[in-house]
Design a protein around this motif. Structure first.
Motif, PDB file in Angstrom:
ATOM      1  N   ARG A 182       0.889  -1.328   0.032  1.00 54.08           N
ATOM      2  CA  ARG A 182       0.017  -0.051   0.050  1.00 54.08           C
ATOM      3  C   ARG A 182       0.881   1.199   0.062  1.00 54.08           C
ATOM      4  NH1 ARG A 182      -4.363  -0.458   4.696  1.00 54.08           N
ATOM      5  NH2 ARG A 182      -4.958   1.629   3.631  1.00 54.08           N
ATOM      6  N   LEU A 238       1.333   6.658  -6.501  1.00 52.34           N
ATOM      7  CA  LEU A 238       0.232   7.709  -6.872  1.00 52.34           C
ATOM      8  C   LEU A 238       0.405   9.016  -6.656  1.00 52.34           C
ATOM      9  CD1 LEU A 238      -2.867   5.107  -6.204  1.00 52.34           C
ATOM     10  CD2 LEU A 238      -2.149   6.395  -8.424  1.00 52.34           C
ATOM     11  N   TRP A 241      -0.922  -5.751  -7.239  1.00 53.18           N
ATOM     12  CA  TRP A 241      -2.454  -6.355  -6.913  1.00 53.18           C
ATOM     13  C   TRP A 241      -2.749  -7.107  -8.032  1.00 53.18           C
ATOM     14  CZ3 TRP A 241      -2.890  -4.174  -2.384  1.00 53.18           C
ATOM     15  CH2 TRP A 241      -2.244  -2.689  -1.957  1.00 53.18           C
ATOM     16  N   ALA A 264     -12.763   4.537 -13.504  1.00 55.07           N
ATOM     17  CA  ALA A 264     -12.138   3.103 -12.896  1.00 55.07           C
ATOM     18  C   ALA A 264     -12.262   3.703 -11.417  1.00 55.07           C
ATOM     19  CB  ALA A 264     -10.803   3.088 -13.414  1.00 55.07           C
ATOM     20  N   ASN A 265     -11.683   4.468 -10.786  1.00 63.43           N
ATOM     21  CA  ASN A 265     -11.723   4.785  -9.321  1.00 63.43           C
ATOM     22  C   ASN A 265     -13.166   4.837  -8.847  1.00 63.43           C
ATOM     23  OD1 ASN A 265     -11.463   6.714  -6.937  1.00 63.43           O
ATOM     24  ND2 ASN A 265      -9.782   5.330  -7.090  1.00 63.43           N
ATOM     25  N   MET A 305     -14.514   1.498  -8.175  1.00 63.90           N
ATOM     26  CA  MET A 305     -13.829   0.739  -7.042  1.00 63.90           C
ATOM     27  C   MET A 305     -14.581   1.326  -5.833  1.00 63.90           C
ATOM     28  SD  MET A 305      -9.739   1.155  -8.114  1.00 63.90           S
ATOM     29  CE  MET A 305      -9.232   0.922  -6.369  1.00 63.90           C
ATOM     30  N   TRP A 365      -7.292  12.566  -2.682  1.00 60.41           N
ATOM     31  CA  TRP A 365      -7.372  10.931  -3.061  1.00 60.41           C
ATOM     32  C   TRP A 365      -7.212  10.359  -1.725  1.00 60.41           C
ATOM     33  CZ3 TRP A 365      -8.845   8.620  -6.736  1.00 60.41           C
ATOM     34  CH2 TRP A 365      -9.145   9.103  -7.941  1.00 60.41           C
ATOM     35  N   GLU A 405      -9.318   6.990  -1.072  1.00 62.64           N
ATOM     36  CA  GLU A 405      -8.753   5.905  -0.679  1.00 62.64           C
ATOM     37  C   GLU A 405      -8.723   5.081   0.561  1.00 62.64           C
ATOM     38  OE1 GLU A 405      -7.651   3.804  -3.445  1.00 62.64           O
ATOM     39  OE2 GLU A 405      -7.734   5.542  -4.919  1.00 62.64           O
ATOM     40  N   GLN A 440     -11.225   1.885   2.536  1.00 64.57           N
ATOM     41  CA  GLN A 440     -10.474   0.695   3.337  1.00 64.57           C
ATOM     42  C   GLN A 440     -11.752   0.091   4.157  1.00 64.57           C
ATOM     43  OE1 GLN A 440      -7.798  -0.428   2.166  1.00 64.57           O
ATOM     44  NE2 GLN A 440      -8.038   1.149   0.835  1.00 64.57           N
ATOM     45  N   VAL A 471     -10.797  -2.649  -1.349  1.00 69.20           N
ATOM     46  CA  VAL A 471     -10.073  -2.094  -2.696  1.00 69.20           C
ATOM     47  C   VAL A 471     -11.520  -1.969  -3.549  1.00 69.20           C
ATOM     48  CG1 VAL A 471      -9.427  -4.314  -3.657  1.00 69.20           C
ATOM     49  CG2 VAL A 471      -8.511  -2.230  -4.227  1.00 69.20           C
ATOM     50  N   THR A 495      -8.815  -5.253   0.440  1.00 68.33           N
ATOM     51  CA  THR A 495      -7.581  -5.010  -0.091  1.00 68.33           C
ATOM     52  C   THR A 495      -6.376  -5.945   0.362  1.00 68.33           C
ATOM     53  OG1 THR A 495      -8.032  -2.645   0.489  1.00 68.33           O
ATOM     54  CG2 THR A 495      -5.504  -2.996   0.151  1.00 68.33           C
TER      55      THR A 495
HETATM   56  C1  HEM Z   1      -8.653   2.443 -11.370  1.00 71.09           C
HETATM   57  C2  HEM Z   1      -7.664   3.153 -10.593  1.00 71.09           C
HETATM   58  C3  HEM Z   1      -7.088   2.778  -9.395  1.00 71.09           C
HETATM   59  C4  HEM Z   1      -6.590   1.582  -8.969  1.00 71.09           C
HETATM   60  C5  HEM Z   1      -6.941   0.339  -9.670  1.00 71.09           C
HETATM   61  C6  HEM Z   1      -6.192   1.899  -7.561  1.00 71.09           C
HETATM   62  C7  HEM Z   1      -5.587   0.893  -6.931  1.00 71.09           C
HETATM   63  C8  HEM Z   1      -5.529   1.012  -5.609  1.00 71.09           C
HETATM   64  C9  HEM Z   1      -5.163   0.145  -4.616  1.00 71.09           C
HETATM   65  C10 HEM Z   1      -5.282  -1.257  -4.771  1.00 71.09           C
HETATM   66  C11 HEM Z   1      -4.359   0.841  -3.485  1.00 71.09           C
HETATM   67  C12 HEM Z   1      -3.841  -0.021  -2.166  1.00 71.09           C
HETATM   68  C13 HEM Z   1      -5.223  -0.255  -1.395  1.00 71.09           C
HETATM   69  C14 HEM Z   1      -5.119   1.116  -0.567  1.00 71.09           C
HETATM   70  O1  HEM Z   1      -4.283   1.130   0.470  1.00 71.09           O
HETATM   71  O2  HEM Z   1      -6.335   1.537  -0.554  1.00 71.09           O
HETATM   72  C15 HEM Z   1      -4.549   2.160  -3.767  1.00 71.09           C
HETATM   73  C16 HEM Z   1      -4.234   2.982  -2.892  1.00 71.09           C
HETATM   74  C17 HEM Z   1      -4.251   4.389  -3.061  1.00 71.09           C
HETATM   75  N1  HEM Z   1      -4.730   5.196  -4.313  1.00 71.09           N
HETATM   76 FE1  HEM Z   1      -6.023   4.167  -5.532  1.00 71.09          FE
HETATM   77  N2  HEM Z   1      -6.272   3.144  -7.320  1.00 71.09           N
HETATM   78  C18 HEM Z   1      -6.944   3.898  -8.434  1.00 71.09           C
HETATM   79  C19 HEM Z   1      -7.047   5.336  -8.652  1.00 71.09           C
HETATM   80  C20 HEM Z   1      -6.342   6.274  -7.758  1.00 71.09           C
HETATM   81  C21 HEM Z   1      -5.938   7.296  -8.436  1.00 71.09           C
HETATM   82  C22 HEM Z   1      -6.424   7.857  -9.910  1.00 71.09           C
HETATM   83  C23 HEM Z   1      -5.308   8.130  -7.426  1.00 71.09           C
HETATM   84  C24 HEM Z   1      -4.729   9.309  -7.366  1.00 71.09           C
HETATM   85  C25 HEM Z   1      -3.912   9.696  -8.064  1.00 71.09           C
HETATM   86  C26 HEM Z   1      -5.486   7.123  -6.294  1.00 71.09           C
HETATM   87  C27 HEM Z   1      -4.786   7.327  -5.029  1.00 71.09           C
HETATM   88  C28 HEM Z   1      -4.480   6.490  -4.209  1.00 71.09           C
HETATM   89  C29 HEM Z   1      -3.754   6.728  -2.978  1.00 71.09           C
HETATM   90  C30 HEM Z   1      -3.338   8.133  -2.497  1.00 71.09           C
HETATM   91  C31 HEM Z   1      -3.589   5.367  -2.148  1.00 71.09           C
HETATM   92  C32 HEM Z   1      -2.848   5.162  -1.025  1.00 71.09           C
HETATM   93  C33 HEM Z   1      -3.749   4.931   0.032  1.00 71.09           C
HETATM   94  C34 HEM Z   1      -3.219   4.129   1.204  1.00 71.09           C
HETATM   95  O3  HEM Z   1      -2.077   4.112   1.329  1.00 71.09           O
HETATM   96  O4  HEM Z   1      -3.834   3.329   1.657  1.00 71.09           O
HETATM   97  N3  HEM Z   1      -6.078   6.012  -6.464  1.00 71.09           N
HETATM   98  N4  HEM Z   1      -4.961   2.433  -4.967  1.00 71.09           N
END
Ligand code: HEM
Ligand code: HDD
Ligand code: HEM
Lengths: 450, 339
Positions: free
Chosen positions: A16, A23, A88, A153-154, A157, A381, A385, A389, A392, A399
């Motif tokens: 993560r 990201l 993932w 896509a987000n 989710m 973001w 995200e 939790q 995912v 997740t």
């Molecule tokens: C479809 C697109 C995306 C996928 C497949 C995706 C997938 C994931 C996954 C699997 C995680 C780890 C699980 C978690 O800790 O939440 C994550 C974390 C995160 N994502 Fe997404 N995400 C997407 C879109 C985005 C986008 C576009 C952003 C912004 C740029 C973003 C920002 C973040 C951030 C900041 C985390 C960290 C949160 C943490 O550490 O817990 N996500 N993402």
């Protein structure tokens, strides 16, 4: 989350952390990749209309900086798309066939963007001024389109639709229903506006710093004017869209809403926590200011509507990071409100065509607003995200079940973190090389740039 | 043939486009390294790929998105086994992007530029080396091991020998192919721009890299016979025609370069690269990973595939004319320093 005794951080936390770091790094450049083309187009269009060389100088300088930031954005985006599989794989094996469509369309947007970036950046001397300006349009459009596609896509989710699960297998896939899930409109609009907002305030901040250092010339004034003109339109819109997005969350992600609004017990006629700042690690909050019934009204349009509290969700189904989610949310909303106030205040003082306020405090406020607008995007973001939790894919896929079975994430996380730190420094140095180099030939030395 | 087969062919074509077009850009980076201290040659390299490399790079993104949309199980399996080499590839790609961006953004101190050039060049060697090694390792995965890990949850880790001798050989082959593509593209472009002074240096590099390409091709085949018998077997049966075409085309490229027929050399090199890629695909089909995971078992559901095929078709209709425009517009590197 399990943590093996000897490891400093767990496998899942490392994954993560790596995803989040990648990201956040990418988002910084992505936001500029969406916003700067719009500003370059505006400046170049003003040059075509007025013939004023200052506009052209601005457009050229911005496009050179954009060239570097675009290169970093493209490379860091590539990392993310690989990481979806490297970190993932189980999530992608599940989601790839459902949500692949927007990703593939995003590929199209990248193609158009990268092609016209080449034409635009290297075509100043090969195209007529008008054709060159027109070549900028596909860049701005496809950059916004790529942000749009990725965020659908987000949104999926957060509010998954368009498939059924039977015995753990995905069936009845409807890719359009998945892409146009109930959250697509609000989330994508909020993201694109967020990108424009960060870019306009970011540019204003750069030139405000220049003015604070004594470079008070037409070049700086025009740059600040055009940025704040755009910002003043976008900032209030963002506030409105943020409210709509809050309703989407309220409807489809009750556990997330409870976390971001800091509602621990179910209340009917819930008040809006204006303060209520959590101290991570403590059960209490500080600055408890509550506006009665406002949360129920904002989220459900009824002042007495019940709002579910966090404690009604089983412990395994609510975010373990509720405090951080709430903090990020307060930060984002606070910054967003501040940006609205700042841009309106600026134009109220300036009125039509009057002299621009250039006192030290205005410039300092502008200089601070730039980085804060970028921070608001990152915080947004985190809200999305962390608030989702432990899922995912909200309510469907955890997740913890998504993380790879391959070992070595601690090492890759550490490696990427160090790499990103180094690259940030090199990029800053590279931008400085561009902006402190000799200004574009044919212009007076007075046009030096911040 | 099923829809999934057509999509797999489309994926192969996109991967070939990436290997040849972005391969030439990697080649430019490799040559940049070999021209350290010769600013004219280095400048012509950065000016040539400047407008093109971002667009060429997108072919990789396109491949990745098709792979995970159409064949999610394959993407998941590859992601699991290639964590280490792909992490290194990604690091090389991002270092390369940043170094090139800073380098071509503005001229700076000579020492700084030299350092950036080194980083750009080194990363341009590492990426194709590891891409090639990973491809070779994936090709070696055989059905002899336990059954495929198509299921989303877990599955047995495949053993993917990306540090083995055969993988290393194919990695070097990929590096030589990129460098040769780069050199050959440069000669024909510079010739058209009338920069004859510079052409000679690149011609010499083309002769060297062409010879290296030929040598590594033969060596890789020999090593395959010794260390990767299953790959050798498939290459010499299903893939034989393409292997022969590839070797002949490489020879033709070197001969054309020697006779200063630069556009012929370019055509021959593209043919050699294409034959190499398709030799690999044909030898492996109908499998996506070695002889483990077939196109059919890895495919997503029918509605997803249909949507993807429609979207992919529309993408290409929109993108290919724009690509053509880009290449026509920058058919020659500009003689002046551009901004
Ligand atoms: C479809 C697109 C995306 C996928 C497949 C995706 C997938 C994931 C996954 C699997 C995680 C780890 C699980 C978690 O800790 O939440 C994550 C974390 C995160 N994502 Fe997404 N995400 C997407 C879109 C985005 C986008 C576009 C952003 C912004 C740029 C973003 C920002 C973040 C951030 C900041 C985390 C960290 C949160 C943490 O550490 O817990 N996500 N993402
Ligand atoms: C603000 C909108 C935005 C957001 C939230 C993201 N991106 Fe991004 N991305 C862009 C907006 C963008 C862009 C503006 O289109 C970029 C930035 C600079 C550039 O090269 O294009 C880009 C580049 C970029 C590239 C390189 C494309 C190229 O070569 O041009 C890839 C593969 C991704 N992104 C993938 C992702 C993934 C997998 C994300 C999250 C899961 C993501 N992006 C979040
Ligand atoms: C001012 C009032 C604002 C409100 C009420 C608001 C509301 C929200 C809400 C409720 C979410 C969570 C959505 C989810 O969980 O999926 C969110 C996400 C987000 N916010 Fe805000 N926001 C505001 C201002 C801003 C500003 C000023 C920015 C940036 C400049 C911003 C950038 C983002 C981003 C990037 C996300 C995540 C992506 C997305 O869901 O679109 N927000 N916002």
């Amino acid at each position: 989350m399990s943590s093996p005794g000897f490891a400093v951080i767990s496998h899942l936390t490392a994954g993560r952390g790596q995803m989040g770091t990648s990201l956040s790094f990418h988002l910084f450049f992505a936001v500029l990749g969406v916003g700067l083309p719009l500003m370059m187009l505006t400046a170049e269009g003003m040059h075509l209309r007025t013939g004023d060389p200052v506009w052209r100088a601005l457009a050229r300088r911005w496009s050179k900086v954009f060239a570097l930031l675009f290169a970093v954005g493209a490379a860091s985006g590539t990392i993310i798309s690989f990481e979806l599989g490297l970190l993932w794989p189980r999530f992608m094996a599940f989601a790839g066939g459902i949500i692949g469509l927007p990703f593939s369309l995003e590929g199209a947007a990248f193609f158009i963007e990268a092609i016209f970036v080449g034409i635009y950046l290297y075509g100043w001397n090969r195209l007529s001024p008008r054709a060159h300006w027109l070549a900028g349009f596909p860049i701005a459009l496809s950059a916004a389109a790529s942000a749009f596609f990725i965020v659908t896509a987000n949104a999926w989710m957060n509010v998954p639709r368009g498939f059924q699960l039977s015995h753990g297998r995905v069936t009845h896939v409807n890719v359009l229903a998945a892409m146009f899930n109930p959250a697509w409109a609000t989330e994508t609009t909020h993201m694109v506006l967020g990108a424009y907002l960060a870019t306009t305030f970011g540019v204003a901040a750069v030139y405000a710093v220049g003015m604070l250092r004594g470079r008070r010339d037409a070049y700086h004034r025009k740059a600040i004017t055009v940025s704040l003109a755009m910002a003043a339109i976008i900032a209030p819109l963002q506030l409105g869209v943020g409210d709509l997005l809050g309703r989407t969350v309220a409807q489809h992600q009750p556990a997330t809403l409870a976390a971001i609004e800091g509602v621990s017990h179910t209340e009917s006629g819930a008040g809006l926590n204006v303060g209520g700042i959590p101290l991570p690690g403590h059960a209490t909050t500080v600055f408890n200011v509550k506006v009665p019934n406002l949360l129920s009204l904002l989220a459900y349009d009824r002042p007495n509507a019940p709002v579910r509290g966090l404690d009604t969700f089983p412990k395994v189904d609510r975010t373990p990071l509720a405090g951080w989610t709430r903090l990020s949310f307060i930060g984002m909303v606070g910054i967003g409100t501040g940006l609205v106030v700042l841009s309106l205040w600026y134009w109220l003082r300036r009125r039509r065509n009057g002299p621009a306020p250039e006192d030290r405090y205005t410039l300092l406020a502008l200089a601070a607003a730039g980085p804060l607008a970028f921070l608001a995007n990152e915080l947004g973001w985190l809200v999305s995200e962390l608030g989702r939790q432990p899922w995912v894919v909200y309510g469907v896929f955890r997740t913890a079940s998504a993380i790879t079975t391959a070992s070595g994430l601690g090492a890759t996380f550490a490696g990427f973190t160090i790499l990103y730190l180094g690259l940030s420094l090199v990029t800053v140095w590279g931008v400085r090389r561009i902006t402190t180099g000799t200004p574009d030939h044919g212009h007076a030395p007075a046009l030096s740039v911040a | 043939m099923r829809l999934s087969d057509f999509i797999a062919i489309g994926l192969g074509l996109a991967l070939t486009a990436y290997a040849l077009l972005a391969g030439a850009d990697f080649g430019a980076g490799i040559l940049h390294l070999t021209f350290t201290g010769r600013p004219h040659q280095q400048g012509s390299l950065t000016r040539t790929i400047g407008p093109l490399w971002e667009a060429n790079h997108v072919w990789l993104i396109f491949c990745i998105t098709i792979l995970f949309s159409a064949f999610p199980a394959a993407f998941a399996a590859l992601g699991r086994v290639l964590l280490a080499p792909f992490t290194l590839v990604l690091m090389a790609l991002v270092v390369r992007g940043v170094a090139f961006g800073v380098l071509s953004g503005a001229a700076g101190l000579e020492r700084a530029d030299r350092l950036l050039g080194r980083a750009f060049g080194a990363a341009s060697v590492i990426a194709p080396l590891l891409f090639g090694a990973s491809a070779a390792a994936v090709a070696q995965v055989s059905s002899a091991a336990r059954t495929a890990s198509a299921a989303p949850a877990g599955g047995t880790p495949l053993s993917v020998p990306w540090t083995g001798l055969f993988a290393g050989m194919v990695g070097l082959l990929a590096v030589a192919l990129c460098a040769h593509l780069g050199a050959v593209f440069m000669t024909s472009r510079l010739e058209r721009a009338g920069e004859m002074r510079l052409v000679d240096g690149f011609r010499r590099r083309g002769l060297q890299t062409g010879t290296a390409l030929l040598g590594f091709s033969v060596l890789a085949l020999l090593v395959a016979a010794w260390k990767a018998p299953s790959v050798w077997h498939r290459l010499t049966t299903a893939g034989l025609a393409l292997v022969v075409i590839g070797l002949l085309a490489t020879v033709a490229s070197v001969i054309s370069l020697a006779r200063r027929r630069y556009s012929t050399a370019r055509g021959a090199t593209l043919l050699a690269g294409g034959a190499l890629m398709w030799g690999w695909f044909i030898a492996q089909s109908p499998h996506l990973i070695g002889t483990r995971l077939t196109i059919d078992t890895a495919a997503a559901t029918a509605p997803a595939l249909t949507a993807l095929a429609v979207a992919g078709g529309l993408v290409l209709i929109a993108v290919l004319p724009a690509f053509y425009l880009l290449y026509v517009l920058f058919a020659r590197p500009s003689p002046e320093v551009t901004e």
